[in-house]
Design a protein around this motif. Structure first.
Motif, PDB file in Angstrom:
ATOM      1  N   ASN A  42     -41.407  37.038  45.832  1.00 40.36           N
ATOM      2  CA  ASN A  42     -40.196  37.495  46.518  1.00 40.36           C
ATOM      3  C   ASN A  42     -40.354  37.396  48.030  1.00 40.36           C
ATOM      4  O   ASN A  42     -39.447  36.966  48.739  1.00 40.36           O
ATOM      5  N   LEU A  43     -41.540  37.796  48.499  1.00 37.88           N
ATOM      6  CA  LEU A  43     -41.797  37.773  49.933  1.00 37.88           C
ATOM      7  C   LEU A  43     -41.729  36.340  50.465  1.00 37.88           C
ATOM      8  O   LEU A  43     -41.094  36.071  51.491  1.00 37.88           O
ATOM      9  N   ILE A  44     -42.372  35.429  49.735  1.00 42.15           N
ATOM     10  CA  ILE A  44     -42.394  34.033  50.166  1.00 42.15           C
ATOM     11  C   ILE A  44     -40.965  33.490  50.255  1.00 42.15           C
ATOM     12  O   ILE A  44     -40.602  32.778  51.190  1.00 42.15           O
ATOM     13  N   ARG A  45     -40.160  33.871  49.284  1.00 42.37           N
ATOM     14  CA  ARG A  45     -38.778  33.401  49.261  1.00 42.37           C
ATOM     15  C   ARG A  45     -37.961  34.010  50.410  1.00 42.37           C
ATOM     16  O   ARG A  45     -37.211  33.328  51.095  1.00 42.37           O
ATOM     17  N   LYS A  46     -38.177  35.299  50.654  1.00 43.73           N
ATOM     18  CA  LYS A  46     -37.437  35.994  51.708  1.00 43.73           C
ATOM     19  C   LYS A  46     -37.790  35.395  53.072  1.00 43.73           C
ATOM     20  O   LYS A  46     -36.912  35.137  53.899  1.00 43.73           O
ATOM     21  N   LEU A  47     -39.083  35.142  53.278  1.00 40.18           N
ATOM     22  CA  LEU A  47     -39.516  34.602  54.567  1.00 40.18           C
ATOM     23  C   LEU A  47     -38.932  33.213  54.817  1.00 40.18           C
ATOM     24  O   LEU A  47     -38.563  32.867  55.925  1.00 40.18           O
ATOM     25  N   ARG A  48     -38.840  32.430  53.750  1.00 41.66           N
ATOM     26  CA  ARG A  48     -38.279  31.093  53.881  1.00 41.66           C
ATOM     27  C   ARG A  48     -36.864  31.174  54.433  1.00 41.66           C
ATOM     28  O   ARG A  48     -36.480  30.428  55.332  1.00 41.66           O
ATOM     29  N   GLU A  49     -36.095  32.127  53.889  1.00 40.97           N
ATOM     30  CA  GLU A  49     -34.713  32.246  54.343  1.00 40.97           C
ATOM     31  C   GLU A  49     -34.619  32.821  55.752  1.00 40.97           C
ATOM     32  O   GLU A  49     -33.897  32.304  56.585  1.00 40.97           O
ATOM     33  N   GLU A  50     -35.412  33.855  56.016  1.00 40.90           N
ATOM     34  CA  GLU A  50     -35.320  34.502  57.332  1.00 40.90           C
ATOM     35  C   GLU A  50     -35.837  33.624  58.454  1.00 40.90           C
ATOM     36  O   GLU A  50     -35.330  33.660  59.571  1.00 40.90           O
ATOM     37  N   LEU A  51     -36.876  32.857  58.181  1.00 42.64           N
ATOM     38  CA  LEU A  51     -37.555  32.143  59.263  1.00 42.64           C
ATOM     39  C   LEU A  51     -37.347  30.634  59.213  1.00 42.64           C
ATOM     40  O   LEU A  51     -37.972  29.900  59.972  1.00 42.64           O
ATOM     41  N   ASN A  52     -36.492  30.192  58.300  1.00 46.36           N
ATOM     42  CA  ASN A  52     -36.217  28.765  58.204  1.00 46.36           C
ATOM     43  C   ASN A  52     -37.457  27.921  57.973  1.00 46.36           C
ATOM     44  O   ASN A  52     -37.672  26.915  58.637  1.00 46.36           O
ATOM     45  N   LEU A  53     -38.288  28.350  57.045  1.00 50.45           N
ATOM     46  CA  LEU A  53     -39.559  27.662  56.855  1.00 50.45           C
ATOM     47  C   LEU A  53     -39.432  26.525  55.847  1.00 50.45           C
ATOM     48  O   LEU A  53     -38.558  26.533  54.992  1.00 50.45           O
TER      49      LEU A  53
END
Lengths: 320, 333, 281
Positions: free
Chosen positions: A193-204
């Motif tokens: 979940n964290l990995i997915r959330k960070l992708r969206e928040e930080l445009n990774l």
């Protein structure tokens, strides 16, 4: 879509010299072509020894490729001048599998997180500590004090620290090398979940490496399947999930054991045979020794990746 | 059916310098002839400690403090080390996660296997080698004759696990304890080994205690399931009823957090929090801190086994109370 | 680190031999620090009337050929031995660690050449090599320490090189490399700190060896010169009287033995105690 990374015919061989003077060449990665678009998550799936982790390390310039070129935003990574390499290092990061060996046991969390900033001469000491705290909060591990050592944390917390270390330089691209394989299911879910959330928040942009197809398919926008140093199938996640074509991809799907019991008799479908030794891969199609559909041509000619439809490509003689 | 193995109130503690770690606090279950019983749980739940306690392989600073392990009515905990040694490997065999470390690397497979067979079957070397070959055939080892002349490092992980299974079964044990037998293997090899375990258990009637963290493995291999958490059993039942009708909030949480059931883009449900401290465990239900259906009264006393339905049991205050209320008994606490 | 100390202490207390070694080492250190307070006499006070007196209440270890109190000389001798041990460990340890870390980290031809040089040093019997170096430099305590330090360098460098080879493949090192950490940074930040626990073990063992080799050099006259109360030198002079005045050589010899054994037992025990497999419990 904008291209972020392109691999052209990348090869990584390891030469092992034996005491008796013989030489063994392990072709960990053997001619991989790959594009990663900005903002996508490419899932790289395969069994141990297929070269997926080596590919990740080659991509990070941790291992020099034996042959081939790696382009990052159009620039050839292998020929980049030192000062520019240092800048690029900030943009590309990695998260490892083992939350135990990926953090220096002799460093405090604060030292682990601020050291990348120190390497790049960013901020004052106070600012670095601020940034470390901020990043920890971002990964869901807010800590009032940074003077604790890794062994004081659980596996999941350590993996969060590992992710924070990767994030602290504000990267664009992260290689996630089996980030949840060493974790328990309930913790795995938190980290995914964290990995997915960070992708969206930080445009990774991610390269997500795993042996677990169920995790890959949950997180990736595209999937590449690797077998003995080669990519055998690649395409959009929904295409691969709905219509896997390569017999190896099919086998990987059928070897996922669903968490519900079978109706009637227990039966487990799986591939026969063993993964061949990568120092001596089979001739022709590398999968022919285990392929239930192998034909004579498979033994002799190595199949090339061919487009099936749109972005879906397969390397198999049985696909016309 | 008469149980083959009955574990009663097993307590195993580890006396560490930080304090006494209560790894198992009152584990009770039975294993019946010919069945595959899955023991599932996450790191630290005590599943491996349970297996090792049964084999009496708990090492310093661990100690079995209390309880009974009845094998055919005989308490294994009352046996001398000498008597236990004859049971181990002969009546109850065990295979481990990493087969490499359990095989002496300087001996050939043939030597390794025949030595074990010679001890248990009291036969000469030639006869033992023949049995070894037969066993390798039975575990579907390609080229059994050739394998006997190989060293462990010349075999792949899957092949080594086959050798371990062949060795474990060579003495015709009644119980096979398999501790994470496929965790170190590749997915395609995992399937082969699991299928082998199912086949052998059906063909030979060996009872298998399968220990794993992988819910997919239990679902597809086991007949009955025990779910463990923090050194206790929280739910027990037939594989069908556990997976289609999980009751304990922990079992439910585990199943929900599997990515194979989630859709891309959906957030995975998680179980918040972490394992309780087992050196200073709370008095009440050990799952209390992480539970989504907890009540004040759950903090009082450990939950007891409660019969839910056919062969389905749960250890949960709340479920028990609700069920009892519905039946008109009122609160029992 | 605050939390680790009690664990180390706990494990030391659980291992009797380590505890014994630790007690010997601590006693030796206390003896060296408080020598002026515990020594009953000035170690160099000559009293010809009492020369070669046997052990008595007044002189528990007896006296030497010019009537100096042997107990006081042995007590002061601990200062020299300890000093030899510490200086040798530093003089051998620092270059040894650096050589090992750089050699292991960079690898390749550089590593090959360095390690062959170390092999050459190790190929000589330590005492013989120390003897020839000390002889070439001239007999003195300082020179003998340098000689002993030189022969100990390969011990440290080989150990640290081995540690480096495994540490440099660890994910935390890879992560730092991926973030642009330079080799120097990695060596000083990750490699050396993580090798230190095995270095401490080796240091303790080398302390014992150094005391022994230095004493041997003094014994044959290539180290500390009389009237310095060095244990080896004391034994050397006492040897002449061994038949009639047994105590002269015996007590300093006993202390060499105890000091060396103390450091060895302590070092051996420490190796087990610092083993992460044992600590993990």
């Amino acid at each position: 879509m904008e291209e972020l990374i392109r691999l052209e015919n990348v090869k990584k061989y390891f030469v092992k010299k034996s005491v008796l003077g013989g030489k063994k060449v392990l072709k960990a990665v053997d001619g991989v072509n790959l594009r990663i678009e900005r903002g996508e998550t490419l899932g790289l799936v395969g069994e141990s020894g297929c070269g997926k982790s080596t590919l990740g390390q080659v991509l990070l310039n941790l291992l020099p490729p034996t042959d081939g070129t790696i382009y990052y935003e159009g620039k050839d990574l292998t020929k980049i001048p030192k000062n520019e390499e240092q800048k690029l290092r900030r943009k590309i990061q990695i998260v490892f599998q083992d939350p135990y060996s990926s953090l220096d046991p002799r460093m405090t969390v604060g030292a682990i997180l601020t050291s990348p900033l120190k390497i790049h001469n960013i901020g004052t000491k106070k600012e670095r500590i601020e940034k470390a705290k901020e990043t920890l909060a971002k990964v869901g591990l807010p800590l009032p004090r940074l003077d604790r050592f890794p062994h004081e944390f659980s596996g999941g917390q350590r993996q969060r620290i590992g992710i924070a270390r990767a994030l602290i330089l504000d990267p664009e691209f992260i290689v996630l090398d089996e980030p949840t394989s060493a974790l328990d299911v309930s913790v795995q879910a938190q980290i995914l979940n964290l990995i997915r959330k960070l992708r969206e928040e930080l445009n990774l942009t991610y390269l997500f490496i795993s042996h677990d197809l169920s995790v890959i398919k949950y997180l990736s926008t595209r999937i590449a399947v690797m077998y003995l140093g080669r990519i055998v199938e690649i395409g959009k996640t929904e295409d691969i999930v709905k219509n896997p074509i390569h017999p190896y991809t099919k086998a990987l799907f059928s070897s996922i054991l669903p968490p519900h019991p079978p109706d009637g008799e227990k039966k487990i479908t799986t591939l026969e045979g063993d993964v061949p030794n990568p120092t001596n891969p089979p001739s022709g199609c590398r999968f022919h020794t285990r392929c239930p559909y192998a034909k004579p041509i498979c033994r002799e000619v190595e199949p090339k990746l061919k487009t099936v439809q749109g972005e879906h490509k397969v390397a198999c003689h049985l696909v016309i | 059916m008469e149980e083959l193995l009955k574990v009663e109130g097993l307590h195993t503690y580890f006396h560490t310098y930080r304090g006494v770690l209560k790894a198992l606090t009152g584990v009770s279950f039975s294993l019946y002839p010919g069945e595959i019983l899955g023991l599932v749980g996450e790191t630290g739940c005590g599943k491996s400690v349970t297996a090792r306690s049964i084999m009496r392989l708990i090492k310093e600073p661990g100690k079995i403090e209390e309880g009974k392990i009845l094998y055919r009515g005989k308490d294994l905990l009352s046996l001398s080390e000498e008597e236990m040694r004859t049971i181990r490997g002969k009546d109850i065999s065990m295979i481990f996660q990493e087969p490499m470390t359990s095989l002496n690397p300087v001996l050939k497979i043939g030597t390794l296997m025949s030595e074990v067979i010679m001890v248990h079957k009291k036969v000469n070397k030639n006869r033992a080698l023949n049995i070894a070959k037969k066993m390798l055939k039975e575990v579907k080892m390609p080229d059994p004759e050739g394998v006997l002349n190989k060293y462990p490092f010349e075999l792949s992980g899957g092949m080594r696990q086959r050798v371990m299974i062949a060795m474990a079964l060579s003495s015709d044990p009644e119980i096979l304890i398999a501790d994470e037998p496929t965790t170190a293997l590749d997915v395609t090899i995992q399937g082969q080994i699991l299928r082998l375990i199912i086949d052998l258990s059906q063909k030979r009637g060996t009872a298998v205690l399968l220990i794993t963290h992988d819910l997919g493995v239990v679902a597809n291999v086991a007949d009955r399931v025990i779910v463990m958490y923090a050194g206790n059993i929280v739910e027990e039942g037939r594989v069908k009823s556990i997976f289609t009708n999980p009751s304990h909030p922990y079992t439910k949480g585990l199943l929900r957090s599997l990515p194979s059931l989630a859709k891309e883009g959906e957030e995975l449900p998680t179980i918040p929090g972490t394992l309780p401290n087992l050196i200073y465990p709370p008095k009440g239900c050990l799952f209390y801190d992480r539970c989504d259906i907890r009540e004040e009264y759950c903090k009082e006393g450990r939950p007891e086994r409660f019969h839910l339905g056919e062969e389905h049991y749960v250890w949960c205050h709340k479920i028990k109370n609700e069920k009892m209320e519905r039946l008109g008994y009122g609160r029992t606490d | 680190m605050k939390k680790k100390m009690p664990l180390t202490l706990y494990l030391i207390l659980k291992s009797p031999l380590t505890l014994f070694g630790a007690v010997l080492v601590i006693l030796l250190i206390l003896m060296a620090i408080f020598a002026p307070l515990i020594a009953p006499y000035n170690p160099n006070r000559i009293s010809l009337r009492e020369k070669l007196a046997p052990p008595s209440l007044k002189h528990p270890f007896g006296t030497d050929e010019v009537g100096r109190d042997l107990l006081s000389r042995v007590i002061y001798g601990s200062r020299i031995s300890l000093q030899v041990g510490i200086v040798v460990v530093l003089l051998a340890g620092i270059p040894g660690i650096l050589i090992g870390a750089f050699s292991g980290y960079y690898g390749g031809q550089f590593d090959n050449i360095i390690m062959r040089l170390m092999d050459i040093v190790m190929a000589f019997p330590p005492l013989v090599l120390a003897l020839s170096i000390a002889a070439a430099l001239g007999p003195s305590l300082v020179n003998s320490m340098m000689a002993v330090a030189f022969i100990m360098i390969p011990k440290f460098s080989r150990l640290v090189r081995g540690e480096t080879l495994s540490l440099k493949e660890k994910p935390f090192v890879l992560a730092t490399r991926a973030q642009g950490g330079k080799p120097l940074y990695i060596i000083f930040r990750h490699i050396i700190p993580n090798s230190l626990s095995s270095v401490i073990v080796l240091a303790s063992l080398v302390m014992g060896d150094a005391i022994l080799v230095a004493a041997s050099l003094s014994f044959i006259g290539l180290g500390a010169q009389p009237p310095t109360p060095e244990w080896g030198a004391l034994v050397s002079v006492g040897r002449k009287y061994i038949l009639d005045q047994w105590w002269y050589a015996t007590f300093p010899g006993l202390f060499i033995f105890l000091a060396v054994m103390g450091f060895n037992l302590f070092g051996d025990g420490l190796r087990d105690i610092l083993d992460p497999k044992i600590r993990g419990r």
